[in-house]
Design a protein around this motif. Structure first.
Motif, PDB file in Angstrom:
ATOM      1  N   LEU A  70       0.807  -1.386   0.178  1.00 32.38           N
ATOM      2  CA  LEU A  70      -0.206   0.035   0.176  1.00 32.38           C
ATOM      3  C   LEU A  70       0.713   1.153  -0.223  1.00 32.38           C
ATOM      4  CD1 LEU A  70      -2.836  -0.807   2.645  1.00 32.38           C
ATOM      5  CD2 LEU A  70      -3.188  -0.913   0.021  1.00 32.38           C
ATOM      6  N   GLY A  71       1.984   1.323   0.560  1.00 29.92           N
ATOM      7  CA  GLY A  71       2.742   2.390   0.569  1.00 29.92           C
ATOM      8  C   GLY A  71       3.495   2.481  -0.713  1.00 29.92           C
ATOM      9  N   ALA A  72       3.780   1.725  -1.272  1.00 32.25           N
ATOM     10  CA  ALA A  72       4.364   1.664  -2.455  1.00 32.25           C
ATOM     11  C   ALA A  72       3.060   2.024  -3.439  1.00 32.25           C
ATOM     12  CB  ALA A  72       4.669   0.261  -3.318  1.00 32.25           C
ATOM     13  N   GLN A  73       1.910   1.588  -3.502  1.00 33.00           N
ATOM     14  CA  GLN A  73       0.932   1.997  -4.182  1.00 33.00           C
ATOM     15  C   GLN A  73       0.547   3.576  -4.053  1.00 33.00           C
ATOM     16  OE1 GLN A  73      -2.813   0.082  -3.538  1.00 33.00           O
ATOM     17  NE2 GLN A  73      -3.239  -0.129  -5.785  1.00 33.00           N
ATOM     18  N   GLN A  74       0.508   3.995  -3.004  1.00 36.53           N
ATOM     19  CA  GLN A  74       0.188   5.188  -2.779  1.00 36.53           C
ATOM     20  C   GLN A  74       1.237   6.217  -3.335  1.00 36.53           C
ATOM     21  OE1 GLN A  74      -3.037   5.237  -1.708  1.00 36.53           O
ATOM     22  NE2 GLN A  74      -2.428   7.071  -0.754  1.00 36.53           N
ATOM     23  N   ALA A  75       2.408   5.853  -3.428  1.00 45.39           N
ATOM     24  CA  ALA A  75       3.623   6.777  -3.797  1.00 45.39           C
ATOM     25  C   ALA A  75       3.685   6.549  -5.410  1.00 45.39           C
ATOM     26  CB  ALA A  75       4.795   6.324  -3.161  1.00 45.39           C
ATOM     27  N   ALA A  77       4.816   3.618  -6.975  1.00 43.60           N
ATOM     28  CA  ALA A  77       5.905   2.927  -7.316  1.00 43.60           C
ATOM     29  C   ALA A  77       5.640   1.793  -8.090  1.00 43.60           C
ATOM     30  CB  ALA A  77       6.496   2.254  -5.691  1.00 43.60           C
ATOM     31  N   SER A  78       6.670   1.394  -9.113  1.00 43.78           N
ATOM     32  CA  SER A  78       6.375   0.229  -9.878  1.00 43.78           C
ATOM     33  C   SER A  78       6.740  -1.246  -9.355  1.00 43.78           C
ATOM     34  CB  SER A  78       7.175   0.620 -11.154  1.00 43.78           C
ATOM     35  OG  SER A  78       8.477   0.381 -11.012  1.00 43.78           O
ATOM     36  N   ARG A  79       6.758  -2.186  -9.945  1.00 41.71           N
ATOM     37  CA  ARG A  79       7.297  -3.448  -9.481  1.00 41.71           C
ATOM     38  C   ARG A  79       8.655  -3.273  -9.345  1.00 41.71           C
ATOM     39  NH1 ARG A  79       3.929  -6.548  -7.366  1.00 41.71           N
ATOM     40  NH2 ARG A  79       2.123  -7.271  -8.623  1.00 41.71           N
ATOM     41  N   TRP A  80       9.185  -2.708 -10.335  1.00 39.49           N
ATOM     42  CA  TRP A  80      10.930  -2.516 -10.072  1.00 39.49           C
ATOM     43  C   TRP A  80      11.238  -1.825  -9.007  1.00 39.49           C
ATOM     44  CZ3 TRP A  80      14.975  -2.692 -14.302  1.00 39.49           C
ATOM     45  CH2 TRP A  80      14.345  -3.453 -15.319  1.00 39.49           C
ATOM     46  N   GLY A  81      10.569  -1.029  -8.581  1.00 41.62           N
ATOM     47  CA  GLY A  81      10.679  -0.191  -7.099  1.00 41.62           C
ATOM     48  C   GLY A  81      10.383  -0.891  -6.134  1.00 41.62           C
ATOM     49  N   GLN A  82       9.549  -1.988  -6.058  1.00 41.12           N
ATOM     50  CA  GLN A  82       9.271  -2.847  -4.945  1.00 41.12           C
ATOM     51  C   GLN A  82      10.434  -3.950  -4.962  1.00 41.12           C
ATOM     52  OE1 GLN A  82       5.253  -4.257  -5.519  1.00 41.12           O
ATOM     53  NE2 GLN A  82       4.370  -2.322  -5.570  1.00 41.12           N
ATOM     54  N   ILE A  83      10.731  -4.398  -6.193  1.00 50.64           N
ATOM     55  CA  ILE A  83      11.765  -5.502  -6.186  1.00 50.64           C
ATOM     56  C   ILE A  83      13.262  -5.061  -5.708  1.00 50.64           C
ATOM     57  CG2 ILE A  83      13.119  -6.839  -7.691  1.00 50.64           C
ATOM     58  CD1 ILE A  83      10.638  -7.191  -9.314  1.00 50.64           C
ATOM     59  N   GLY A  84      13.215  -3.715  -6.099  1.00 43.90           N
ATOM     60  CA  GLY A  84      14.579  -2.913  -5.682  1.00 43.90           C
ATOM     61  C   GLY A  84      14.423  -2.777  -4.216  1.00 43.90           C
ATOM     62  N   ALA A  85      13.460  -2.390  -3.433  1.00 43.66           N
ATOM     63  CA  ALA A  85      13.256  -2.483  -2.047  1.00 43.66           C
ATOM     64  C   ALA A  85      13.537  -3.866  -1.426  1.00 43.66           C
ATOM     65  CB  ALA A  85      11.921  -1.902  -1.720  1.00 43.66           C
ATOM     66  N   ILE A  86      13.183  -4.763  -1.984  1.00 43.58           N
ATOM     67  CA  ILE A  86      13.609  -6.094  -1.370  1.00 43.58           C
ATOM     68  C   ILE A  86      15.109  -6.457  -1.420  1.00 43.58           C
ATOM     69  CG2 ILE A  86      13.084  -8.576  -1.783  1.00 43.58           C
ATOM     70  CD1 ILE A  86      10.327  -7.794  -2.588  1.00 43.58           C
ATOM     71  N   ALA A 140       8.639   7.221  -4.604  1.00 45.15           N
ATOM     72  CA  ALA A 140       8.429   5.763  -4.655  1.00 45.15           C
ATOM     73  C   ALA A 140       9.044   5.229  -3.423  1.00 45.15           C
ATOM     74  CB  ALA A 140       8.493   4.969  -6.052  1.00 45.15           C
ATOM     75  N   ALA A 141      10.291   5.379  -3.324  1.00 49.64           N
ATOM     76  CA  ALA A 141      11.141   4.849  -2.225  1.00 49.64           C
ATOM     77  C   ALA A 141      10.457   5.240  -0.925  1.00 49.64           C
ATOM     78  CB  ALA A 141      12.493   5.360  -2.493  1.00 49.64           C
ATOM     79  N   ILE A 142      10.434   6.564  -0.540  1.00 50.23           N
ATOM     80  CA  ILE A 142       9.689   7.101   0.552  1.00 50.23           C
ATOM     81  C   ILE A 142       8.643   6.152   0.852  1.00 50.23           C
ATOM     82  CG2 ILE A 142       8.916   9.038   1.657  1.00 50.23           C
ATOM     83  CD1 ILE A 142      11.829   9.020   1.767  1.00 50.23           C
ATOM     84  N   GLY A 143       7.764   6.020  -0.144  1.00 47.59           N
ATOM     85  CA  GLY A 143       6.352   5.503   0.080  1.00 47.59           C
ATOM     86  C   GLY A 143       6.514   4.116   0.495  1.00 47.59           C
ATOM     87  N   ILE A 144       7.432   3.399  -0.062  1.00 51.64           N
ATOM     88  CA  ILE A 144       7.828   1.963   0.294  1.00 51.64           C
ATOM     89  C   ILE A 144       8.246   1.910   1.653  1.00 51.64           C
ATOM     90  CG2 ILE A 144       9.238   0.085  -0.046  1.00 51.64           C
ATOM     91  CD1 ILE A 144       9.033   0.850  -2.933  1.00 51.64           C
TER      92      ILE A 144
END
Length: 173
Positions: A70-75, A77-86, A140-144
């Motif tokens: 939800l944090g990523a979605q609100q900001a 963020a793409s799947r790339w951002g989410q994968i990058g965060a992991i 996106a990073a801040i959202g995640i």
């Protein structure tokens, strides 16, 4: 018996901290302590505590994934951002960041996902100019990270509730 009870309560307090601070066992540690108390006492009087601990463990897993999503979605963020965060989390915890003189793994699990999400978003948004890519990647990073921190806070509240249920149902044993 009192000594064991106190030790298990201390273990549960570490579990509350672990629910908030990544990389320290949280709800599973609390559940383990309740199971130990159950084994010692023949599983009498821990029905509510055990049921609550299992529910909290399952909810914690769901909250963990949902809050970051939800944090990523609100900001935006793409799947790339989410994968990058992991990837950033893994590298931050096990990689180079723990070698830092201050913070170690705790700093790594905060800075790693932030940098990982930024890099993932930056690589994904190739169609935008450089400054726009940087802004989107940072947002996106801040959202995640914010989503993850809110999720950790919720997990801490759930863990605290679980320990309170244990104390109320088993005190004085």
């Amino acid at each position: 018996m009192l000594v064991l009870y106190c030790i298990l309560v201390l273990v549960m307090l570490v579990g509350i901290i672990g629910a908030v601070v990544p990389a320290i066992p949280g709800s599973s540690l609390i559940l383990g302590a309740i199971l130990v108390w159950g084994v010692v006492n023949g599983f009498t009087e821990i029905g509510w505590a055990l049921g609550t601990a299992i529910a909290v463990l399952l909810l914690s897993v769901g909250v963990d994934f949902l809050s970051a999503y939800l944090g990523a979605q609100q900001a935006g963020a793409s799947r790339w951002g989410q994968i990058g965060a992991i990837i950033g989390f893994i590298v931050g915890f096990f990689g180079l960041l723990p070698a830092l003189p201050l913070g170690g793994p705790l700093l790594g699990i905060i800075v790693g996902p932030l940098l990982g999400a930024m890099i993932g978003e930056f690589l994904y948004r190739k169609d935008l100019e450089f400054n726009a890519r940087i802004k989107l990647a940072f947002r996106a990073a801040i959202g995640i990270v914010v989503g993850t921190l809110v999720g950790n806070l919720i997990q801490g509240i759930l863990a605290l509730a679980c320990v309170i249920v244990f104390l109320v149902t088993t005190w004085p044993f």
